[in-house]
Enzyme design. Structure first.
Site: not given
Length: 737
Positions: A237, A701, A703
């Site tokens: 992340f 795609v 985030e």
């Protein structure tokens, strides 16, 4: 030869992940799975103050403990330079270079022992005394240094003051988001092995080449002598985008003891060692005509940053690029505090800034008595607001329309608090997303073997996004092979250069490189048979052929074809290879603004008015992601991002003690994240066409799935209760006032 944009029988299919069998059988090796003979283990000692100096550090008990090989502190560590400037900004400062303490949890020593337990026990025996100074922990502290326009991205167009003077309706508010911590399930790990002057590193990185380049500069050794491996990464992340100090310490420790060393961060150490989403305060002001036309936007953002580090978080910038408005001003500042270094967390800056912008849009719609969807449609940006160029693609209108239809937006009663189901108040909210495009150069290599299989590779990483799978599909389509005949390799710095898996830019950069490598490989085969009298493809050029079923066909004459394997055999070759290099599309050359992903998020919430309980009942995400390479992995990306957005809106808050700087909830027992019961069924639909800026036509795609959820939930809460929430996360006390 036909381009990917013209035909796609393999691309787009919901192919199962090619790496799934390895993962579900436990055969996929993550960094902490690697071991070598003589492996030693490391543990960190962390500062227990937020600001000051080390007055004494006593390592005698630790050094005498069973199994201990060494204890390295600032008194014994060599002088190390700072890592290089990267695509994402400066490298973090090198650790253990002096006695200063800049944040709670700072590494002050590393202990190496024969076992993990011995290392951790010895680390507890290191005695440190400090001279404490006042810590700067508050964005409003007047003593803190303020960095103005840190990235030279402040914008101003038109006459903002005149725009507000002419506005019929003006709304303004202050919106705040707290520190959030990335918290991938897999703990970040590093294994370092020196063999003479050669170094092998297994690391939980999202960017192997950056780790290699950084270690080469810090330890003053050639990059050619370093190999960084990350074939599987347990999430990230954004936490794996930088080479953090604990990686340097592991490499240093391995050199010191002459043995391979492994360091696995603990969960509390993850909160202070690998970045976090910074605290932000955003003051947004919007002006519009009575008909709902935006005439002025003024956005000011302030976010936290570490004392001697930098972080890219232009939280106000989204206000300049999302809507058609003639007069816009955006400003960003950072405040230096005694905190762990912030870093990228899924959708950096956009995750915070969009909450402010889309909440303010909802407030404006309410003040105008206008449907929030109508307001957004009215201010749709037909061209890029910054450059004035037409978009390379933009299906945001379709996102609105298809999403509203799927959600049932027209059944929304606009009156506040008017919708109920039993005892529960029901609220509908929406938010739009205009995610910026990001792409940097990338390289790939494709090889085709005598047995008819292909091996395509690049030094990228797959952090769970499906890179292995979609690149296998893309290569298979480009070479005309079945996907089972293609192996894609990544996570190895010895492979061709790849940028980071982050910024929603890897699929575009890597996909274009893979596409070009495969096209050039087909061209190499045609070069082999150019003067080959035995080939039905003699004299054929790349634009004259198509590929399928492991063969090259002359377009329009299927009888004239030849298998790759036959060409290799006739020319006595075991394999043939070709390289591809992608470069970012340039708007001035295209005559178009390169578009990122767009999206519209529709949310239904339920609220118990007596207990203040908040539940998300439904989410519809309508996404313009350009060409979708794999419907299953792309949908999974949006689903995962949606869960992260719900978490940002309702759960996550890294709580720092205002006196000591200690993070008070640095465990999964205390740091709130959603569980299955908190997440409803999530509906994802993709709209739009392949993007015109690149031959593959993709957009990132990774985030766009998160951005917009916080605002949509807050807007739905207002619709249900009349309470305007401007501070995340949304908590019980905010709903019970």
């Amino acid at each position: 030869m036909s381009t990917i944009a013209e035909r796609a029988p393999v691309i787009g299919a919901a192919l199962d992940r090619v790496d799934a069998p390895l993962k579900v059988t436990g055969s996929a090796h993550y960094p902490n799975d690697f071991a070598y003979p003589g492996l030693a283990h490391a543990a960190l000692v962390r500062a227990t103050i937020a600001a000051g100096r080390i007055s004494t550090i006593d390592t005698s008990q630790a050094e005498a403990a069973p199994g201990v090989l060494t204890v390295i502190t600032h008194l014994t560590a060599p002088q190390l330079g700072r890592g290089p400037m990267t695509l994402l900004g400066p490298s973090p400062p090198a650790p253990l270079q002096d006695d200063r303490i800049l944040h709670y949890g700072q590494h002050v020593a590393i202990v190496v022992a024969d076992t993990t337990e011995q290392a951790r026990h010895a680390a507890s025996l290191v005695r440190v005394r400090y001279e404490t100074t006042d810590a700067l922990l508050d964005l409003d502290d007047p003593r803190a240094e303020v960095v103005t326009n840190p990235w030279n991205l402040d914008t101003e167009r038109g006459d903002v003051d005149a725009g507000f003077a002419a506005a019929d309706v003006v709304v303004e508010g202050t919106y705040t988001t707290p520190d959030n911590t990335n918290n991938p399930l897999g703990l970040m790990s590093t294994v370092a092995l020196w063999q003479g002057d050669s170094l092998t590193v297994h690391d939980s990185t999202q960017w192997p080449h950056n780790v290699r380049t950084s270690l080469a500069q810090i330890f003053k050794i050639p990059e050619s002598g370093i190999r960084v491996l990350a074939p599987y990464v347990g999430g990230g992340f954004g936490a794996g985008l930088r080479m953090w100090p604990h990686v340097i310490l592991t490499v240093l420790a391995a050199r010191e003891v002459g043995r391979p060393v492994k360091l696995v961060l603990t969960r509390p150490e993850m909160f202070t060692s690998v970045g976090h989403r910074p605290h932000s305060v955003m003051r947004f002001k919007l002006g519009a005509t009575r008909d709902g036309d935006l005439v002025a936007i003024d956005a000011d953002g302030v976010s936290s940053v570490a004392m001697e580090d930098d972080d890219y978080e232009p939280v106000s910038l989204c206000a300049a690029v999302s809507y058609a408005c003639p007069n816009v001003r955006t400003r960003d500042r950072q405040v230096r505090l005694n905190i762990p270094c912030p870093g990228s967390m899924r959708a950096p800056a956009e995750g915070q800034g969009n909450f402010a912008l889309e909440s303010a849009l909802d407030e404006l719609a309410h003040s105008l008595g206008m449907d929030p969807l109508e307001l957004r449609l009215r201010n749709f940006a037909d061209v890029d607001p910054l450059s004035g160029l037409p978009w390379s693609s933009n299906a945001l209108r379709e996102c609105y329309e298809r999403g509203a239809e799927r959600f049932g937006w027209t059944s929304r009663n606009p009156e506040i608090g008017s919708m109920r189901e039993g005892r529960w108040l029901v609220g509908y909210g929406l938010a739009a997303v205009s995610y910026p495009a990001y792409q940097v150069p990338c390289q790939a290599r494709a090889s085709l073997h005598r047995d008819g299989s292909a091996f395509v590779r690049s030094a990228a990483t797959d952090i769970g996004t499906g890179t292995y799978t979609v690149m296998t599909q893309l290569a298979a389509e480009s070479l005309g092979l079945d996907a089972s005949r293609v192996r894609f390799g990544l996570g190895d710095s010895d492979m061709p250069y790849s940028p980071q898996a982050g910024g929603s830019g890897l699929t575009g950069a890597l996909g274009n490189a893979v596409h070009l490598a495969c096209r050039r490989l087909v061209s190499e085969f045609l070069d082999l048979v150019r003067d080959d009298a035995g080939s039905p493809l003699r004299g054929a050029k790349p634009d004259d052929v198509t590929v399928s079923q492991g063969r090259i066909h002359l377009t329009g004459d299927p009888a004239r074809s030849e298998a790759y394997t036959d060409i290799l055999a006739r020319h006595g070759l075991e394999e043939l290879s070709a390289d591809g290099r992608s470069t970012p599309p340039q708007p001035e050359q295209l005559g178009m603004a390169v578009a990122g992903a767009f999206g519209a998020k529709f949310v239904e919430v339920r609220i118990d008015p007596d207990l203040g309980l908040l539940r998300v009942a439904r989410v519809v995400s309508a996404i313009d992601g350009g060409r979708i390479l794999n419907a299953k992995t792309a949908s999974s990306q949006i689903t995962g991002g949606t869960v992260g957005g719900i978490s940002q809106a309702m759960f996550e808050d890294t709580a720092t003690d205002g006196e000591t700087g200690r993070i008070a909830n640095a465990t999964f027992g205390d740091y709130l994240i959603p569980v299955n019961a908190d997440i409803p069924d999530l509906d994802v639909i993709f709209v739009g066409e392949p993007d015109r800026a690149t031959p593959v036509g993709t957009k990132g795609v990774g985030e766009v799935g998160l951005v917009g959820l916080a605002a949509a939930i807050a807007n739905a809460v207002h619709h249900a209760t009349g309470r305007r929430i401007r501070s995340l996360p949304i908590t019980l006390d905010q709903l019970m006032r």
